[in-house]
Each structure stands twice: as structure tokens, then as C-alpha cells.
Design a protein around this motif. Structure first.
Motif, PDB file in Angstrom:
ATOM      1  N   THR A 286      62.288  57.618  23.655  1.00  0.00           N
ATOM      2  CA  THR A 286      61.569  57.235  22.429  1.00  0.00           C
ATOM      3  C   THR A 286      60.132  57.760  22.491  1.00  0.00           C
ATOM      4  O   THR A 286      59.601  58.280  21.499  1.00  0.00           O
ATOM      5  CB  THR A 286      61.593  55.705  22.238  1.00  0.00           C
ATOM      6  OG1 THR A 286      62.948  55.261  22.305  1.00  0.00           O
ATOM      7  CG2 THR A 286      61.026  55.293  20.892  1.00  0.00           C
ATOM      8  N   LEU A 287      59.529  57.665  23.681  1.00  0.00           N
ATOM      9  CA  LEU A 287      58.164  58.188  23.830  1.00  0.00           C
ATOM     10  C   LEU A 287      58.117  59.693  23.573  1.00  0.00           C
ATOM     11  O   LEU A 287      57.153  60.202  22.995  1.00  0.00           O
ATOM     12  CB  LEU A 287      57.633  57.887  25.238  1.00  0.00           C
ATOM     13  CG  LEU A 287      56.998  56.517  25.439  1.00  0.00           C
ATOM     14  CD1 LEU A 287      56.675  56.299  26.911  1.00  0.00           C
ATOM     15  CD2 LEU A 287      55.727  56.359  24.597  1.00  0.00           C
TER      16      LEU A 287
ATOM     17  N   GLY B 290      55.160  63.318  17.200  1.00  0.00           N
ATOM     18  CA  GLY B 290      54.699  62.817  15.901  1.00  0.00           C
ATOM     19  C   GLY B 290      55.807  62.544  14.903  1.00  0.00           C
ATOM     20  O   GLY B 290      55.577  62.579  13.693  1.00  0.00           O
ATOM     21  N   ALA B 291      57.009  62.236  15.391  1.00  0.00           N
ATOM     22  CA  ALA B 291      58.150  62.006  14.485  1.00  0.00           C
ATOM     23  C   ALA B 291      58.057  60.635  13.802  1.00  0.00           C
ATOM     24  O   ALA B 291      57.213  59.799  14.151  1.00  0.00           O
ATOM     25  CB  ALA B 291      59.451  62.086  15.287  1.00  0.00           C
TER      26      ALA B 291
ATOM     27  N   PHE C  66      52.642  52.193  24.594  1.00  0.00           N
ATOM     28  CA  PHE C  66      53.471  52.759  23.521  1.00  0.00           C
ATOM     29  C   PHE C  66      52.658  52.876  22.225  1.00  0.00           C
ATOM     30  O   PHE C  66      52.649  53.924  21.569  1.00  0.00           O
ATOM     31  CB  PHE C  66      54.689  51.863  23.304  1.00  0.00           C
ATOM     32  CG  PHE C  66      55.746  52.455  22.409  1.00  0.00           C
ATOM     33  CD1 PHE C  66      56.789  53.204  22.938  1.00  0.00           C
ATOM     34  CD2 PHE C  66      55.696  52.266  21.037  1.00  0.00           C
ATOM     35  CE1 PHE C  66      57.766  53.747  22.107  1.00  0.00           C
ATOM     36  CE2 PHE C  66      56.663  52.806  20.202  1.00  0.00           C
ATOM     37  CZ  PHE C  66      57.705  53.546  20.740  1.00  0.00           C
ATOM     38  N   MET C  67      51.938  51.816  21.878  1.00  0.00           N
ATOM     39  CA  MET C  67      51.175  51.833  20.620  1.00  0.00           C
ATOM     40  C   MET C  67      50.011  52.826  20.689  1.00  0.00           C
ATOM     41  O   MET C  67      49.672  53.457  19.691  1.00  0.00           O
ATOM     42  CB  MET C  67      50.681  50.428  20.261  1.00  0.00           C
ATOM     43  CG  MET C  67      51.797  49.451  19.914  1.00  0.00           C
ATOM     44  SD  MET C  67      52.991  50.035  18.674  1.00  0.00           S
ATOM     45  CE  MET C  67      52.017  49.983  17.177  1.00  0.00           C
TER      46      MET C  67
ATOM     47  N   ALA D  58      49.520  56.049  18.085  1.00  0.00           N
ATOM     48  CA  ALA D  58      48.267  56.361  17.378  1.00  0.00           C
ATOM     49  C   ALA D  58      47.790  57.770  17.741  1.00  0.00           C
ATOM     50  O   ALA D  58      47.415  58.553  16.867  1.00  0.00           O
ATOM     51  CB  ALA D  58      47.210  55.323  17.736  1.00  0.00           C
ATOM     52  N   ARG D  59      47.849  58.084  19.039  1.00  0.00           N
ATOM     53  CA  ARG D  59      47.336  59.371  19.513  1.00  0.00           C
ATOM     54  C   ARG D  59      48.093  60.550  18.901  1.00  0.00           C
ATOM     55  O   ARG D  59      47.511  61.572  18.570  1.00  0.00           O
ATOM     56  CB  ARG D  59      47.457  59.408  21.042  1.00  0.00           C
ATOM     57  CG  ARG D  59      46.699  60.558  21.692  1.00  0.00           C
ATOM     58  CD  ARG D  59      46.217  60.168  23.061  1.00  0.00           C
ATOM     59  NE  ARG D  59      47.287  60.217  24.032  1.00  0.00           N
ATOM     60  CZ  ARG D  59      47.478  61.235  24.858  1.00  0.00           C
ATOM     61  NH1 ARG D  59      46.699  62.282  24.815  1.00  0.00           N
ATOM     62  NH2 ARG D  59      48.455  61.201  25.738  1.00  0.00           N
ATOM     63  N   HIS D  60      49.402  60.392  18.738  1.00  0.00           N
ATOM     64  CA  HIS D  60      50.217  61.521  18.256  1.00  0.00           C
ATOM     65  C   HIS D  60      50.556  61.401  16.770  1.00  0.00           C
ATOM     66  O   HIS D  60      51.378  62.156  16.263  1.00  0.00           O
ATOM     67  CB  HIS D  60      51.490  61.636  19.103  1.00  0.00           C
ATOM     68  CG  HIS D  60      51.195  61.915  20.541  1.00  0.00           C
ATOM     69  ND1 HIS D  60      50.892  63.175  21.004  1.00  0.00           N
ATOM     70  CD2 HIS D  60      51.103  61.083  21.610  1.00  0.00           C
ATOM     71  CE1 HIS D  60      50.643  63.111  22.304  1.00  0.00           C
ATOM     72  NE2 HIS D  60      50.768  61.851  22.696  1.00  0.00           N
TER      73      HIS D  60
END
Ligand code: NDP
Length: 394
Positions: free
Chosen positions: A109-110, A116-117, A134-135, A139-141
Motif C-alpha cells: 500500500t505504501l 501518488g495514486a 503512513f499519513m 501528504a508527502r507524495h
């Protein structure tokens, strides 16, 4: 119209099959690129042929040769293991259904997050195991997170996102599971067959057991904490046996907004598939006059200690939810394999939290944002829980 490209991680499971059911009814709107399973080669191969995918992956490497045999002559690529799962997640699909069960779903999932999906997130364990990290990655991608879990999907549908300060509470509803009215003595002796027989939802074995212990609602509290702009104390649970109201947001002015529907996962999955629009589904329509009345009650934290443990792990924060999740996965598996009793699940999780907490000052707040540290702690908690099983197995 250009078809939306899709990858389904965990396509052979309950959520995966419901997703495919909806896609098959709208074949011109969606193009499935990759599918993954753990060991169920027959189901995976049948899905891959039917949907003419590019790539089919089995997580268990020992199943690769069987999958190759089953797909020979189709031109469908086959891969296996962790690398195969990551390859599937990395394929250029716009929308990825994250429906692998357990923390095994975290790495693939990561991978999809990092390109950016749009992530349709069913796998709640990702957020429990590694929510802070994860969050940050989402945000970063600039990935888009679309909650599929029915409660979080309900909140997503009624949340006034622009004004988080106007939210007083988020109220998650819980069916109460198959043991809602059972005594502690009954649960002590409950069998896996009784625990997976959920009165309202048809789901995989692990989440069904989590629903019976109410750990599922605890995992969902932690999931909601990461997904929505609220504090721990703004999250509440209400038991609602009919499973018609899927959750609510209570606003400052006294308005409570809820989403209602039949208990069928195709509703939240459809909402996320068609998002930001809606699509038709074959789900039975809700008839409130037939249902007649809806009931609500407070959860019983004494009979269902797993819910109390999850709430406590959420309050403590840091890596406590990582420990909770890992120990729970081991304990549920041991229960399903009849090595420990139903009530031992919560005992095992409590033992892991109590033992390992000593090793983490400030509950390991620093480690919660570091993936390597999270993986190490997850491993440690699994080891601790497996030793507990060894010691207490009947
Ligand atoms: P299932 O057990 O029905 O399916 C799990 C899927 O993951 C299957 O495709 C399975 O493959 C695959 N899988 C299992 N273990 C691994 C592994 N180690 N590595 C890679 N793939 C693996 O689960 P559900 O569909 O019920 O649940 C999936 C997720 O969605 C869970 O996190 C659950 O909490 C969440 N969820 C489920 C709901 C439901 O109604 N079912 C509702 C809300 C959330 P194989 O078939 O080969 O074993």
C-alpha cells in the motif's frame, strides 16, 4: 470515455471480490491492471483471465509455479513474493484497492502511496500499525486516501472537511458482533465457527474474529484518529445491532449527520470507485418501514476488553498501536487454529502491551514516524505474542 485504471491488492478476499463484482457490472468504465492474492491460485487465475489483467501476483512464492501453469498462454505476467506485491502496487493504475488483510498490506500500500495514486483503503491494519508514518507519506507524495471501511466511508460522506473546528464528535457505530448478548463464560469457550458467524456482515475470517472481540472497533478508532481531524477524546463508539447507520458526525450546533444503508460492502466500495460521483449498485434498497426501529446501546468494555485495550493504545500513541495490532494478528491466528481460547486473544494483547511498554519511553513516540523502527517493533510484538501462545496453548 477513458476507463479508470485499477489495481486490487487482495483481490481474492471478501472486499476484493466485492470490488470485482462492481467492476464487472461497469466493464467500459474500468480497466484492471494488476491483481494479487496470498495462496488462492485458482480464484486469482480465474479473476485474471476474466478481467484480462496485465499482472497477477501470489504473495506466497511456493504458489508461483501453479499460477504460471494456470495462466499459461494468456500473456498475463506472473510474479510472486513481496517484490511481486510491490510490482503490482507500482503498476501505473490510477486507483488502488488496498484489501490485503493485516500488516502484510502495509508495504504494497505504501508503494502505491509513494507514486501518488488514489488509494481505496480497506486495510485498516496499515493505519493501526504505522499511522503516523503512513499519513506523512500520503501528504508527502500527494496521494489521495479514500476510506472504504464502512464506518470511515460514512464519515467521509458526511464530514464538513473545511471546518474541522465545528466537529464536536465522531461516533463510530458497531454491530456488537455475534457475542453481543453472550456472557463472559460463554465467550471463554467460544469456537472459531461461532466467532466468524457475524450476524450482519459477510467478511474474511480475521476481521470477523476482530468483530467478535470488538477489537475491530478499537482498530477503527485508531484508523479514524489518523484519517480525520479530531483528537482521541472526540471519538466515540455506539453499539447499533441493525448495522444500518454506518457512523455519524456530531457538530457543535447539535446537528448529527449520518450515512445509512444496507450492510453491504459494495456501497462504500462503489462510493470510492465512482468518487467524486456516484454509481448504481445492485445492493438491496433500504426500507426503514420494513426495519421498523433502530436501536443503540453503550459498548460493554468489561465483557469486551479488546476495545478498552485499543482505546488505551490509541491514547498512549507512539508505537503502542503497532504492538496492539501485531499481537492481535498473532492471537487471532492462534485462536482460528484452536491453539488458544477466544478470551485469550485480549489477554495475549494485554500481555504484549504491558511487557513491551517498558522498553519504550514516551511510548516510543519517536519510533512511530520511522518505518524501520516500526517494522522492528512489529516483529518484536509478534515474537512476544507467539511466545505467549506457546506458553498458554492447550
Ligand atoms: P479476506 O481474508 O477475505 O481477504 C484477504 C486478502 O488478502 C485475500 O486476497 C488474501 O489472499 C490476501 N492475503 C492474505 N494474507 C496475505 C499476505 N500475507 N500477503 C498478501 N496477501 C495476503 O479479508 P477481507 O477482504 O475481509 O479484509 C481485507 C481488509 O479489509 C482487512 O484489512 C479488513 O480489516 C478490511 N475490511 C474488510 C471488510 C469486509 O467486509 N470484509 C470491511 C472493512 C474493512 P488469499 O485469498 O490467497 O488468502
Amino acid at each position: 470515455m477513458i476507463a479508470k485504471t485499477i489495481t486490487i491488492l487482495g483481490s481474492t478476499g471478501s472486499v476484493g471480490c466485492s470490488t470485482i463484482d462492481l467492476i464487472e457490472r461497469n466493464r467500459d468504465l474500468y480497466k484492471v491492471v494488476a491483481l494479487t492474492a496470498n495462496r488462492n491460485v485458482a480464484a486469482l487465475a480465474a479473476q485474471a483471465r476474466k478481467l484480462k489483467v496485465e499482472l497477477a501476483v501470489v504473495a506466497d512464492e511456493t504458489c508461483k509455479a501453479d499460477l504460471e501453469d494456470a495462466l499459461r498462454g494468456t500473456g498475463i505476467e506472473v510474479a510472486a513474493g513481496q517484490a511481486g506485491l510491490i510490482e503490482a502496487a507500482n503498476r501505473e493504475a490510477q486507483w488502488v484497492m488496498a484489501a490485503i488483510v493485516g500488516a502484510a498490506g502495509l508495504a504494497p500500500t505504501l508503494a502505491a502511496v509513494r507514486r501518488g495514486a488514489e488509494i481505496a483503503l480497506a486495510n485498516k491494519e496499515c493505519l493501526v500499525c504505522a499511522g503516523d508514518y503512513f499519513m506523512q507519506e500520503v501528504a508527502r507524495h500527494k496521494a489521495t486516501l479514500l476510506p472504504v471501511d464502512s464506518e470511515h466511508n460514512a464519515i467521509f460522506q458526511v464530514l464538513e472537511r473545511q471546518h474541522p473546528e465545528q466537529i464536536e464528535k465522531i461516533i463510530l457505530t458497531a454491530s456488537g458482533g455475534p457475542f453481543r448478548e453472550k456472557t463472559t463464560e460463554f465467550m471463554e469457550k467460544a469456537t472459531p465457527e461461532q466467532a466468524v458467524a457475524h450476524p450482519k456482515w459477510d467478511m474474511g475470517a480475521k476481521i470477523s474474529v476482530d468483530s467478535a472481540t470488538l477489537m475491530n472497533k478499537g482498530l477503527e478508532l485508531i484508523e479514524a484518529y489518523h484519517l480525520f481531524p479530531v483528537d482521541v477524546e472526540q471519538l466515540d463508539v455506539v453499539v447499533h445491532p441493525e448495522s444500518i447507520v454506518h457512523s455519524m458526525v456530531d457538530y457543535k450546533d447539535g446537528s448529527v449527520l449520518a450515512q445509512l444503508g444496507s450492510p453491504d460492502m459494495r456501497i462504500p466500495i462503489a462510493y470510492m470507485l465512482a468518487w467524486p460521483h456516484r454509481m448504481a449498485t445492485p445492493v438491496p434498497r433500504l426500507s426503514l418501514t420494513e426495519i421498523g426501529s433502530l436501536t443503540f446501546e453503550a459498548p460493554d468494555y468489561k465483557r469486551f476488553p479488546a476495545l478498552a485495550l485499543a482505546r488505551e493504545a490509541m491514547r498512549m500513541g507512539g508505537v503502542m498501536p503497532t504492538i496492539l495490532n501485531a499481537a492481535n494478528e498473532i492471537a487471532v491466528e492462534a485462536f482460528l487454529n484452536r491453539r488458544i481460547g477466544f478470551s485469550d486473544i485480549a489477554r495475549n494483547v494485554e500481555a504484549a502491551l504491558t511487557t513491551l511498554r517498558r522498553d519504550f519511553p514516551q511510548n516510543g513516540a519517536q519510533s512511530a514516524a520511522d518505518l524501520a523502527a516500526i517494522e522492528e517493533i512489529d516483529h518484536l510484538a509478534r515474537k512476544n505474542a507467539a511466545e505467549w501462545v506457546q506458553k498458554h496453548a492447550s
